[in-house]
Design a protein around this motif. Structure first.
Motif, short mmCIF file in Angstrom:
data_model
loop_
_atom_site.label_atom_id
_atom_site.label_comp_id
_atom_site.label_asym_id
_atom_site.label_seq_id
_atom_site.Cartn_x
_atom_site.Cartn_y
_atom_site.Cartn_z
N SER A 71 0.47 -1.02 -0.02
CA SER A 71 0.03 0.32 -0.42
C SER A 71 1.01 1.32 -0.87
N LEU A 72 2.39 1.54 -0.05
CA LEU A 72 2.78 2.22 0.01
C LEU A 72 2.74 3.01 -1.21
N LYS A 73 3.19 4.73 -0.88
CA LYS A 73 2.84 5.68 -2.18
C LYS A 73 3.68 6.43 -1.81
N ILE A 74 4.54 6.87 -0.64
CA ILE A 74 5.48 8.33 -0.70
C ILE A 74 6.16 7.55 0.44
N ILE A 75 8.16 7.98 0.45
CA ILE A 75 8.84 8.01 0.91
C ILE A 75 9.11 8.79 1.10
N ALA A 76 8.99 9.41 2.39
CA ALA A 76 9.27 10.56 2.96
C ALA A 76 10.50 11.25 3.11
N SER A 77 11.51 11.89 3.07
CA SER A 77 12.86 11.84 3.53
C SER A 77 13.42 12.97 3.40
N ALA A 78 13.58 13.33 5.19
CA ALA A 78 14.39 13.98 5.93
C ALA A 78 15.48 14.97 5.08
N GLY A 79 15.69 16.01 5.55
CA GLY A 79 17.31 16.96 4.73
C GLY A 79 16.96 15.89 3.68
N LYS A 96 5.93 7.70 -4.67
CA LYS A 96 6.65 9.10 -4.89
C LYS A 96 7.58 9.55 -3.96
N VAL A 97 8.50 10.09 -3.68
CA VAL A 97 10.03 10.56 -3.22
C VAL A 97 9.04 12.53 -3.12
N ALA A 98 9.79 12.58 -1.31
CA ALA A 98 9.45 14.25 -1.11
C ALA A 98 11.08 14.17 0.12
N SER A 313 0.30 13.41 -0.43
CA SER A 313 -0.22 12.27 -1.60
C SER A 313 -0.76 11.11 -1.21
N LEU A 314 -1.52 11.04 0.12
CA LEU A 314 -2.68 10.36 0.70
C LEU A 314 -3.82 10.87 0.04
N HIS A 315 -4.31 11.54 0.04
CA HIS A 315 -5.13 12.42 -0.24
C HIS A 315 -5.21 12.70 -2.41
N GLY A 316 -4.46 12.34 -2.45
CA GLY A 316 -4.37 13.07 -4.25
C GLY A 316 -3.85 14.05 -4.29
#
Ligand SMILES: O=C(O)C(=O)CO
Length: 332
Positions: A71-79, A96-98, A313-316
């Motif tokens: 169910s993974l939608k996004i990888i949110a990476s600090a920095g 996605k990546v942010a 991302s979860l809300h599109g």
């Protein structure tokens, strides 16, 4: 709350944990699932995970991990740095990546200047001298390098490099920079920076060489023996990017034999260095523990930005700070 979206985090405490103050804030929006919980029962937790929250480069996003998070939608990476992520692999899974470049650029630029000044004026050695009980030779013949009017060569003129140029300008430094792409003329003029297409040229002319470039296969070991030999014997190398930008063995040798004057490093390889590492024993080395973004304000901002990116991302919705790839898989 079991209905909140599941976010995988490396841990809630200890060295791999996210900032303690922030856990409560994150739990307002998400059910935090630790890597340990996930590994112990991935059939239960895997399908719940909609986002991975990366703090300090952890958890490592492997193919195996991606495959067990349907169910993974996004990888949110600090920095700002993305060298710990295989962006191509992640994109191929439709994930996605942010990241959080704005939150870290000013504090990291501040750290770059702090290290430059500390190394130039031998602040750490000076502290030791000032607190030493033996005051006989107090500050006699104890001198550093002048910063005002010196030439600073910035390698990597992204947002951090540019902010360093802004700061260095106030120190009346002459600024050279080397970058994949030349900046616009008005941007160069605003900080008085001169583009050096040739890295060798920048290395030969600079009193301070500052690395603010991302780590990629192209920039790995950008500074090796040859490059160190091009630098002035009075020059100081400052690294606020990644340890692997520098051939560390060559650096140790250059520092031991006077090929360059000194180094100030916020990043090394590995981190931390083993206790017997020669860099820890050299007087002409100033070290900080990968702390470019280590301010209360930046860390809070990073967390808030990551939360906003995950929720979008979860809300599109359009994802703030989404990392986009070029056709050749470089970061857009
Ligand atoms: O922003 C980054 O990549 C960092 O290393 C933060 O310290």
């Amino acid at each position: 709350d079991q209905d909140l979206p599941g976010v995988l985090v490396s841990g809630l405490e200890g060295p791999h944990g996210i900032c303690e103050d922030h856990i409560g804030d994150l739990q307002k929006h998400f059910t935090l699932i630790t890597l340990q919980e996930f590994l112990e029962n991935n059939t239960r937790f895997g399908p719940k995970v909609q986002a991975v929250y990366i703090w300090g480069g952890k958890p490592a996003v492997t193919q195996e991990l991606l495959q067990s998070l349907p169910s993974l939608k996004i990888i949110a990476s600090a920095g700002a740095g993305l060298d710990h992520l295989d962006l191509k692999l992640i994109a191929s899974c439709g994930v996605k990546v942010a990241n959080t470049p704005q939150a870290v650029s000013s504090p990291t630029a501040d750290m770059g200047m702090a290290l430059l000044l500390a190394a130039a004026r031998r602040v750490v050695e000076g502290h030791r001298l000032a607190i030493a009980p033996d005051t006989e030779n107090f500050s006699a013949n104890w001198m550093g390098q002048e910063v005002t009017g010196a030439t600073l060569g910035i390698i990597g003129m992204g947002s951090i490099g540019y902010k360093i140029a802004q700061r260095a300008r106030a120190f009346e430094m002459k600024i050279l920079y080397h970058n994949r792409k030349r900046r616009k003329l008005e941007e160069e003029e605003a900080v008085g920076a001169t583009y050096c297409e040739s890295l060798d040229d920048l290395l030969q002319r600079s009193d301070f060489v500052l690395l603010a470039v991302s780590l990629t296969p192209q920039t790995q070991r950008l500074i090796g023996k040859r490059e160190l030999n091009l630098m002035k014997p009075t020059a100081i190398l400052v690294n606020i990017g990644r340890g692997l930008l520098v051939d560390q063995d060559a650096l140790v040798q250059a520092l031991q034999t006077g090929v360059i004057k000194g180094a100030a490093l916020d990043v090394t390889h590995p981190e931390p260095l083993p206790r017997d590492h020669p860099l820890l024993k050299l007087e002409n080395v100033t070290l900080t523990p990968h702390a470019g973004s280590a301010t209360h304000q930046a860390r809070r901002q990073m967390m808030e930005n990551l939360v906003a990116s995950i929720l979008a991302s979860l809300h599109g919705l359009p994802i703030p700070n989404e990392v986009r790839l070029n056709w050749d898989n470089s970061v857009a």
